[in-house]
Write a protein that holds these residues in place. Structure first.
Motif, PDB file in Angstrom:
ATOM      1  N   MET A   1       0.820  -1.219   0.000  1.00  0.00           N
ATOM      2  CA  MET A   1       0.000   0.000   0.000  1.00  0.00           C
ATOM      3  C   MET A   1       0.851   1.266   0.000  1.00  0.00           C
ATOM      4  O   MET A   1       0.353   2.358  -0.156  1.00  0.00           O
ATOM      5  N   THR A   2       2.179   1.104   0.229  1.00  0.00           N
ATOM      6  CA  THR A   2       3.023   2.308   0.260  1.00  0.00           C
ATOM      7  C   THR A   2       3.973   2.364  -0.924  1.00  0.00           C
ATOM      8  O   THR A   2       4.847   3.215  -0.961  1.00  0.00           O
ATOM      9  N   GLN A 246      -5.271   3.809   5.648  1.00  0.00           N
ATOM     10  CA  GLN A 246      -5.707   2.503   5.153  1.00  0.00           C
ATOM     11  C   GLN A 246      -7.239   2.459   4.994  1.00  0.00           C
ATOM     12  O   GLN A 246      -7.758   1.903   4.034  1.00  0.00           O
ATOM     13  N   ASP A 277       2.785   0.991   6.031  1.00  0.00           N
ATOM     14  CA  ASP A 277       3.627  -0.098   5.556  1.00  0.00           C
ATOM     15  C   ASP A 277       3.481  -1.318   6.472  1.00  0.00           C
ATOM     16  O   ASP A 277       3.267  -2.439   6.009  1.00  0.00           O
ATOM     17  N   SER A 280       0.103  -2.987   6.049  1.00  0.00           N
ATOM     18  CA  SER A 280      -0.082  -3.796   4.847  1.00  0.00           C
ATOM     19  C   SER A 280       0.739  -5.084   4.923  1.00  0.00           C
ATOM     20  O   SER A 280       0.344  -6.087   4.348  1.00  0.00           O
ATOM     21  N   ARG A 281       1.858  -5.057   5.640  1.00  0.00           N
ATOM     22  CA  ARG A 281       2.603  -6.310   5.837  1.00  0.00           C
ATOM     23  C   ARG A 281       1.804  -7.287   6.698  1.00  0.00           C
ATOM     24  O   ARG A 281       1.841  -8.491   6.502  1.00  0.00           O
ATOM     25  N   ASP A 283      -1.370  -7.633   6.924  1.00  0.00           N
ATOM     26  CA  ASP A 283      -2.609  -8.150   6.302  1.00  0.00           C
ATOM     27  C   ASP A 283      -2.336  -9.424   5.492  1.00  0.00           C
ATOM     28  O   ASP A 283      -1.311  -9.621   4.942  1.00  0.00           O
TER      29      ASP A 283
END
Ligand SMILES: Cc1cc2nc3c(=O)[nH]c(=O)nc-3n(C[C@H](O)[C@H](O)[C@H](O)COP(=O)(O)O)c2cc1C
Length: 283
Positions: A1-2, A246, A277, A280-281, A283
């Motif tokens: 996402m980043t 997010q 960051d 998203s890791r 998830d």
């Protein structure tokens, strides 16, 4: 996402933009923060200099910030001569937020910024249209359609229309998309009021509300817009953490802007990127 993203042809190293009007022209922020942003969106630039409103221009509310800056800025020519060259050297793409009193002023701003190295325009339609009795462009979907269509003739590059959260936002968004906007920034501040008690009686302070108070309101607008338009959405409203960012990305935004958070903590954009960051890791 980043990671890097593309918005209608504009490539950004990451989806975080510094929001218009909340980071000056970079003088007060650490260089590291400016360089880390996916894009830098300038404060509103008008054709001629504007002095803005007298103080007080900021008032705190329990969960937000009310501002009545009055769009103070040095005007197009001084901006191009004195400020833009410095912003372009920082690194991230520079988007210029433009505001006009009528269609002609918007067109002259877009023409004046052509060939200057500016990566995109953000068109602020929350300002009054003097040719329509001072009614904001944002209340007039057909006016926005015409404005964007004419801007497209002189500005083929990236162009995002910054929506106002009040007025017929969905009709305005659709008109902007049909007229050729490359993206929509959702959204500007909400008109609000703070009452200050003074020995001489109450003082009423009107302005635009930003910060955490508006996040659920703007989040809904982004969610609804994502179901109505196909062009990318850039979220702006109360993002203070990676989780806030997010939420907007999950609701349908492709990029987001950080505004009031940077006023509270100049390093907030770096923290938000690293929190996002991590999320998203996980998830
Ligand atoms: C002090 C201040 C000045 C602002 N100036 C502008 C401006 O010149 N043009 C504009 O389109 N939005 C302007 N905004 C709106 C922000 O860019 C942003 O859209 C809004 O504050 C919501 O995001 P936030 O809650 O993260 O601050 C300003 C906001 C603040 C707080």
């Amino acid at each position: 996402m980043t990671g890097s993203i593309e918005l209608s042809g504009l490539r950004l190293a990451n989806p975080l933009m510094l929001a218009s009007g909340t980071w000056g022209f970079g003088e007060t922020l650490p260089g590291e923060v400016l360089r880390a942003a996916g894009a830098l969106v300038t404060k509103g630039i008008s054709l001629y200099p504007r002095e803005g409103n007298p103080p007080p221009r900021l008032a705190e509310t329990p969960c937000g910030l009310l501002n009545s800056i009055g769009l103070e800025n040095p005007g197009l020519e001084a901006f191009k001569a004195r400020i833009l060259p410095r912003l372009l050297k920082i690194g991230p793409p520079v988007m210029v937020n433009i505001l006009g009193e009528d269609e002609e002023e918007f067109l002259r701003l877009a023409e004046g910024l052509s060939g200057t190295g500016v990566a995109g325009l953000e068109v602020n339609i929350s300002c009054p249209n003097v040719r329509r009795g001072g009614m904001a462009f944002a209340y007039d979907p057909e006016g926005v359609r015409r404005l964007v269509g004419r801007l497209r003739e002189v500005w083929p590059g990236f162009l995002s229309v910054k929506l106002s959260p009040i007025g017929p936002i969905f009709e305005v968004a659709q008109a902007a998309e049909e007229a050729g906007a490359g993206a929509l920034t959702c959204a500007n501040t909400y008109p609000a009021l703070v009452v200050q008690k003074t020995p001489r009686g109450p003082r009423f302070h009107q302005g635009g509300l930003s910060g955490p108070a508006i996040k659920p309101l703007t989040l809904r607008l982004v969610y609804e817009l994502a179901r109505r338009v196909k062009i990318p959405l850039i979220a702006s409203g109360g993002i203070l953490s990676g989780r806030d960012a997010q939420d907007y990305l999950l609701a349908g935004a492709q990029a987001f802007q950080v505004g009031t958070a940077t006023l509270l903590d100049p390093e907030a954009p770096l923290r938000i990127l690293s929190e996002l960051d991590e999320l998203s890791r996980a998830d």
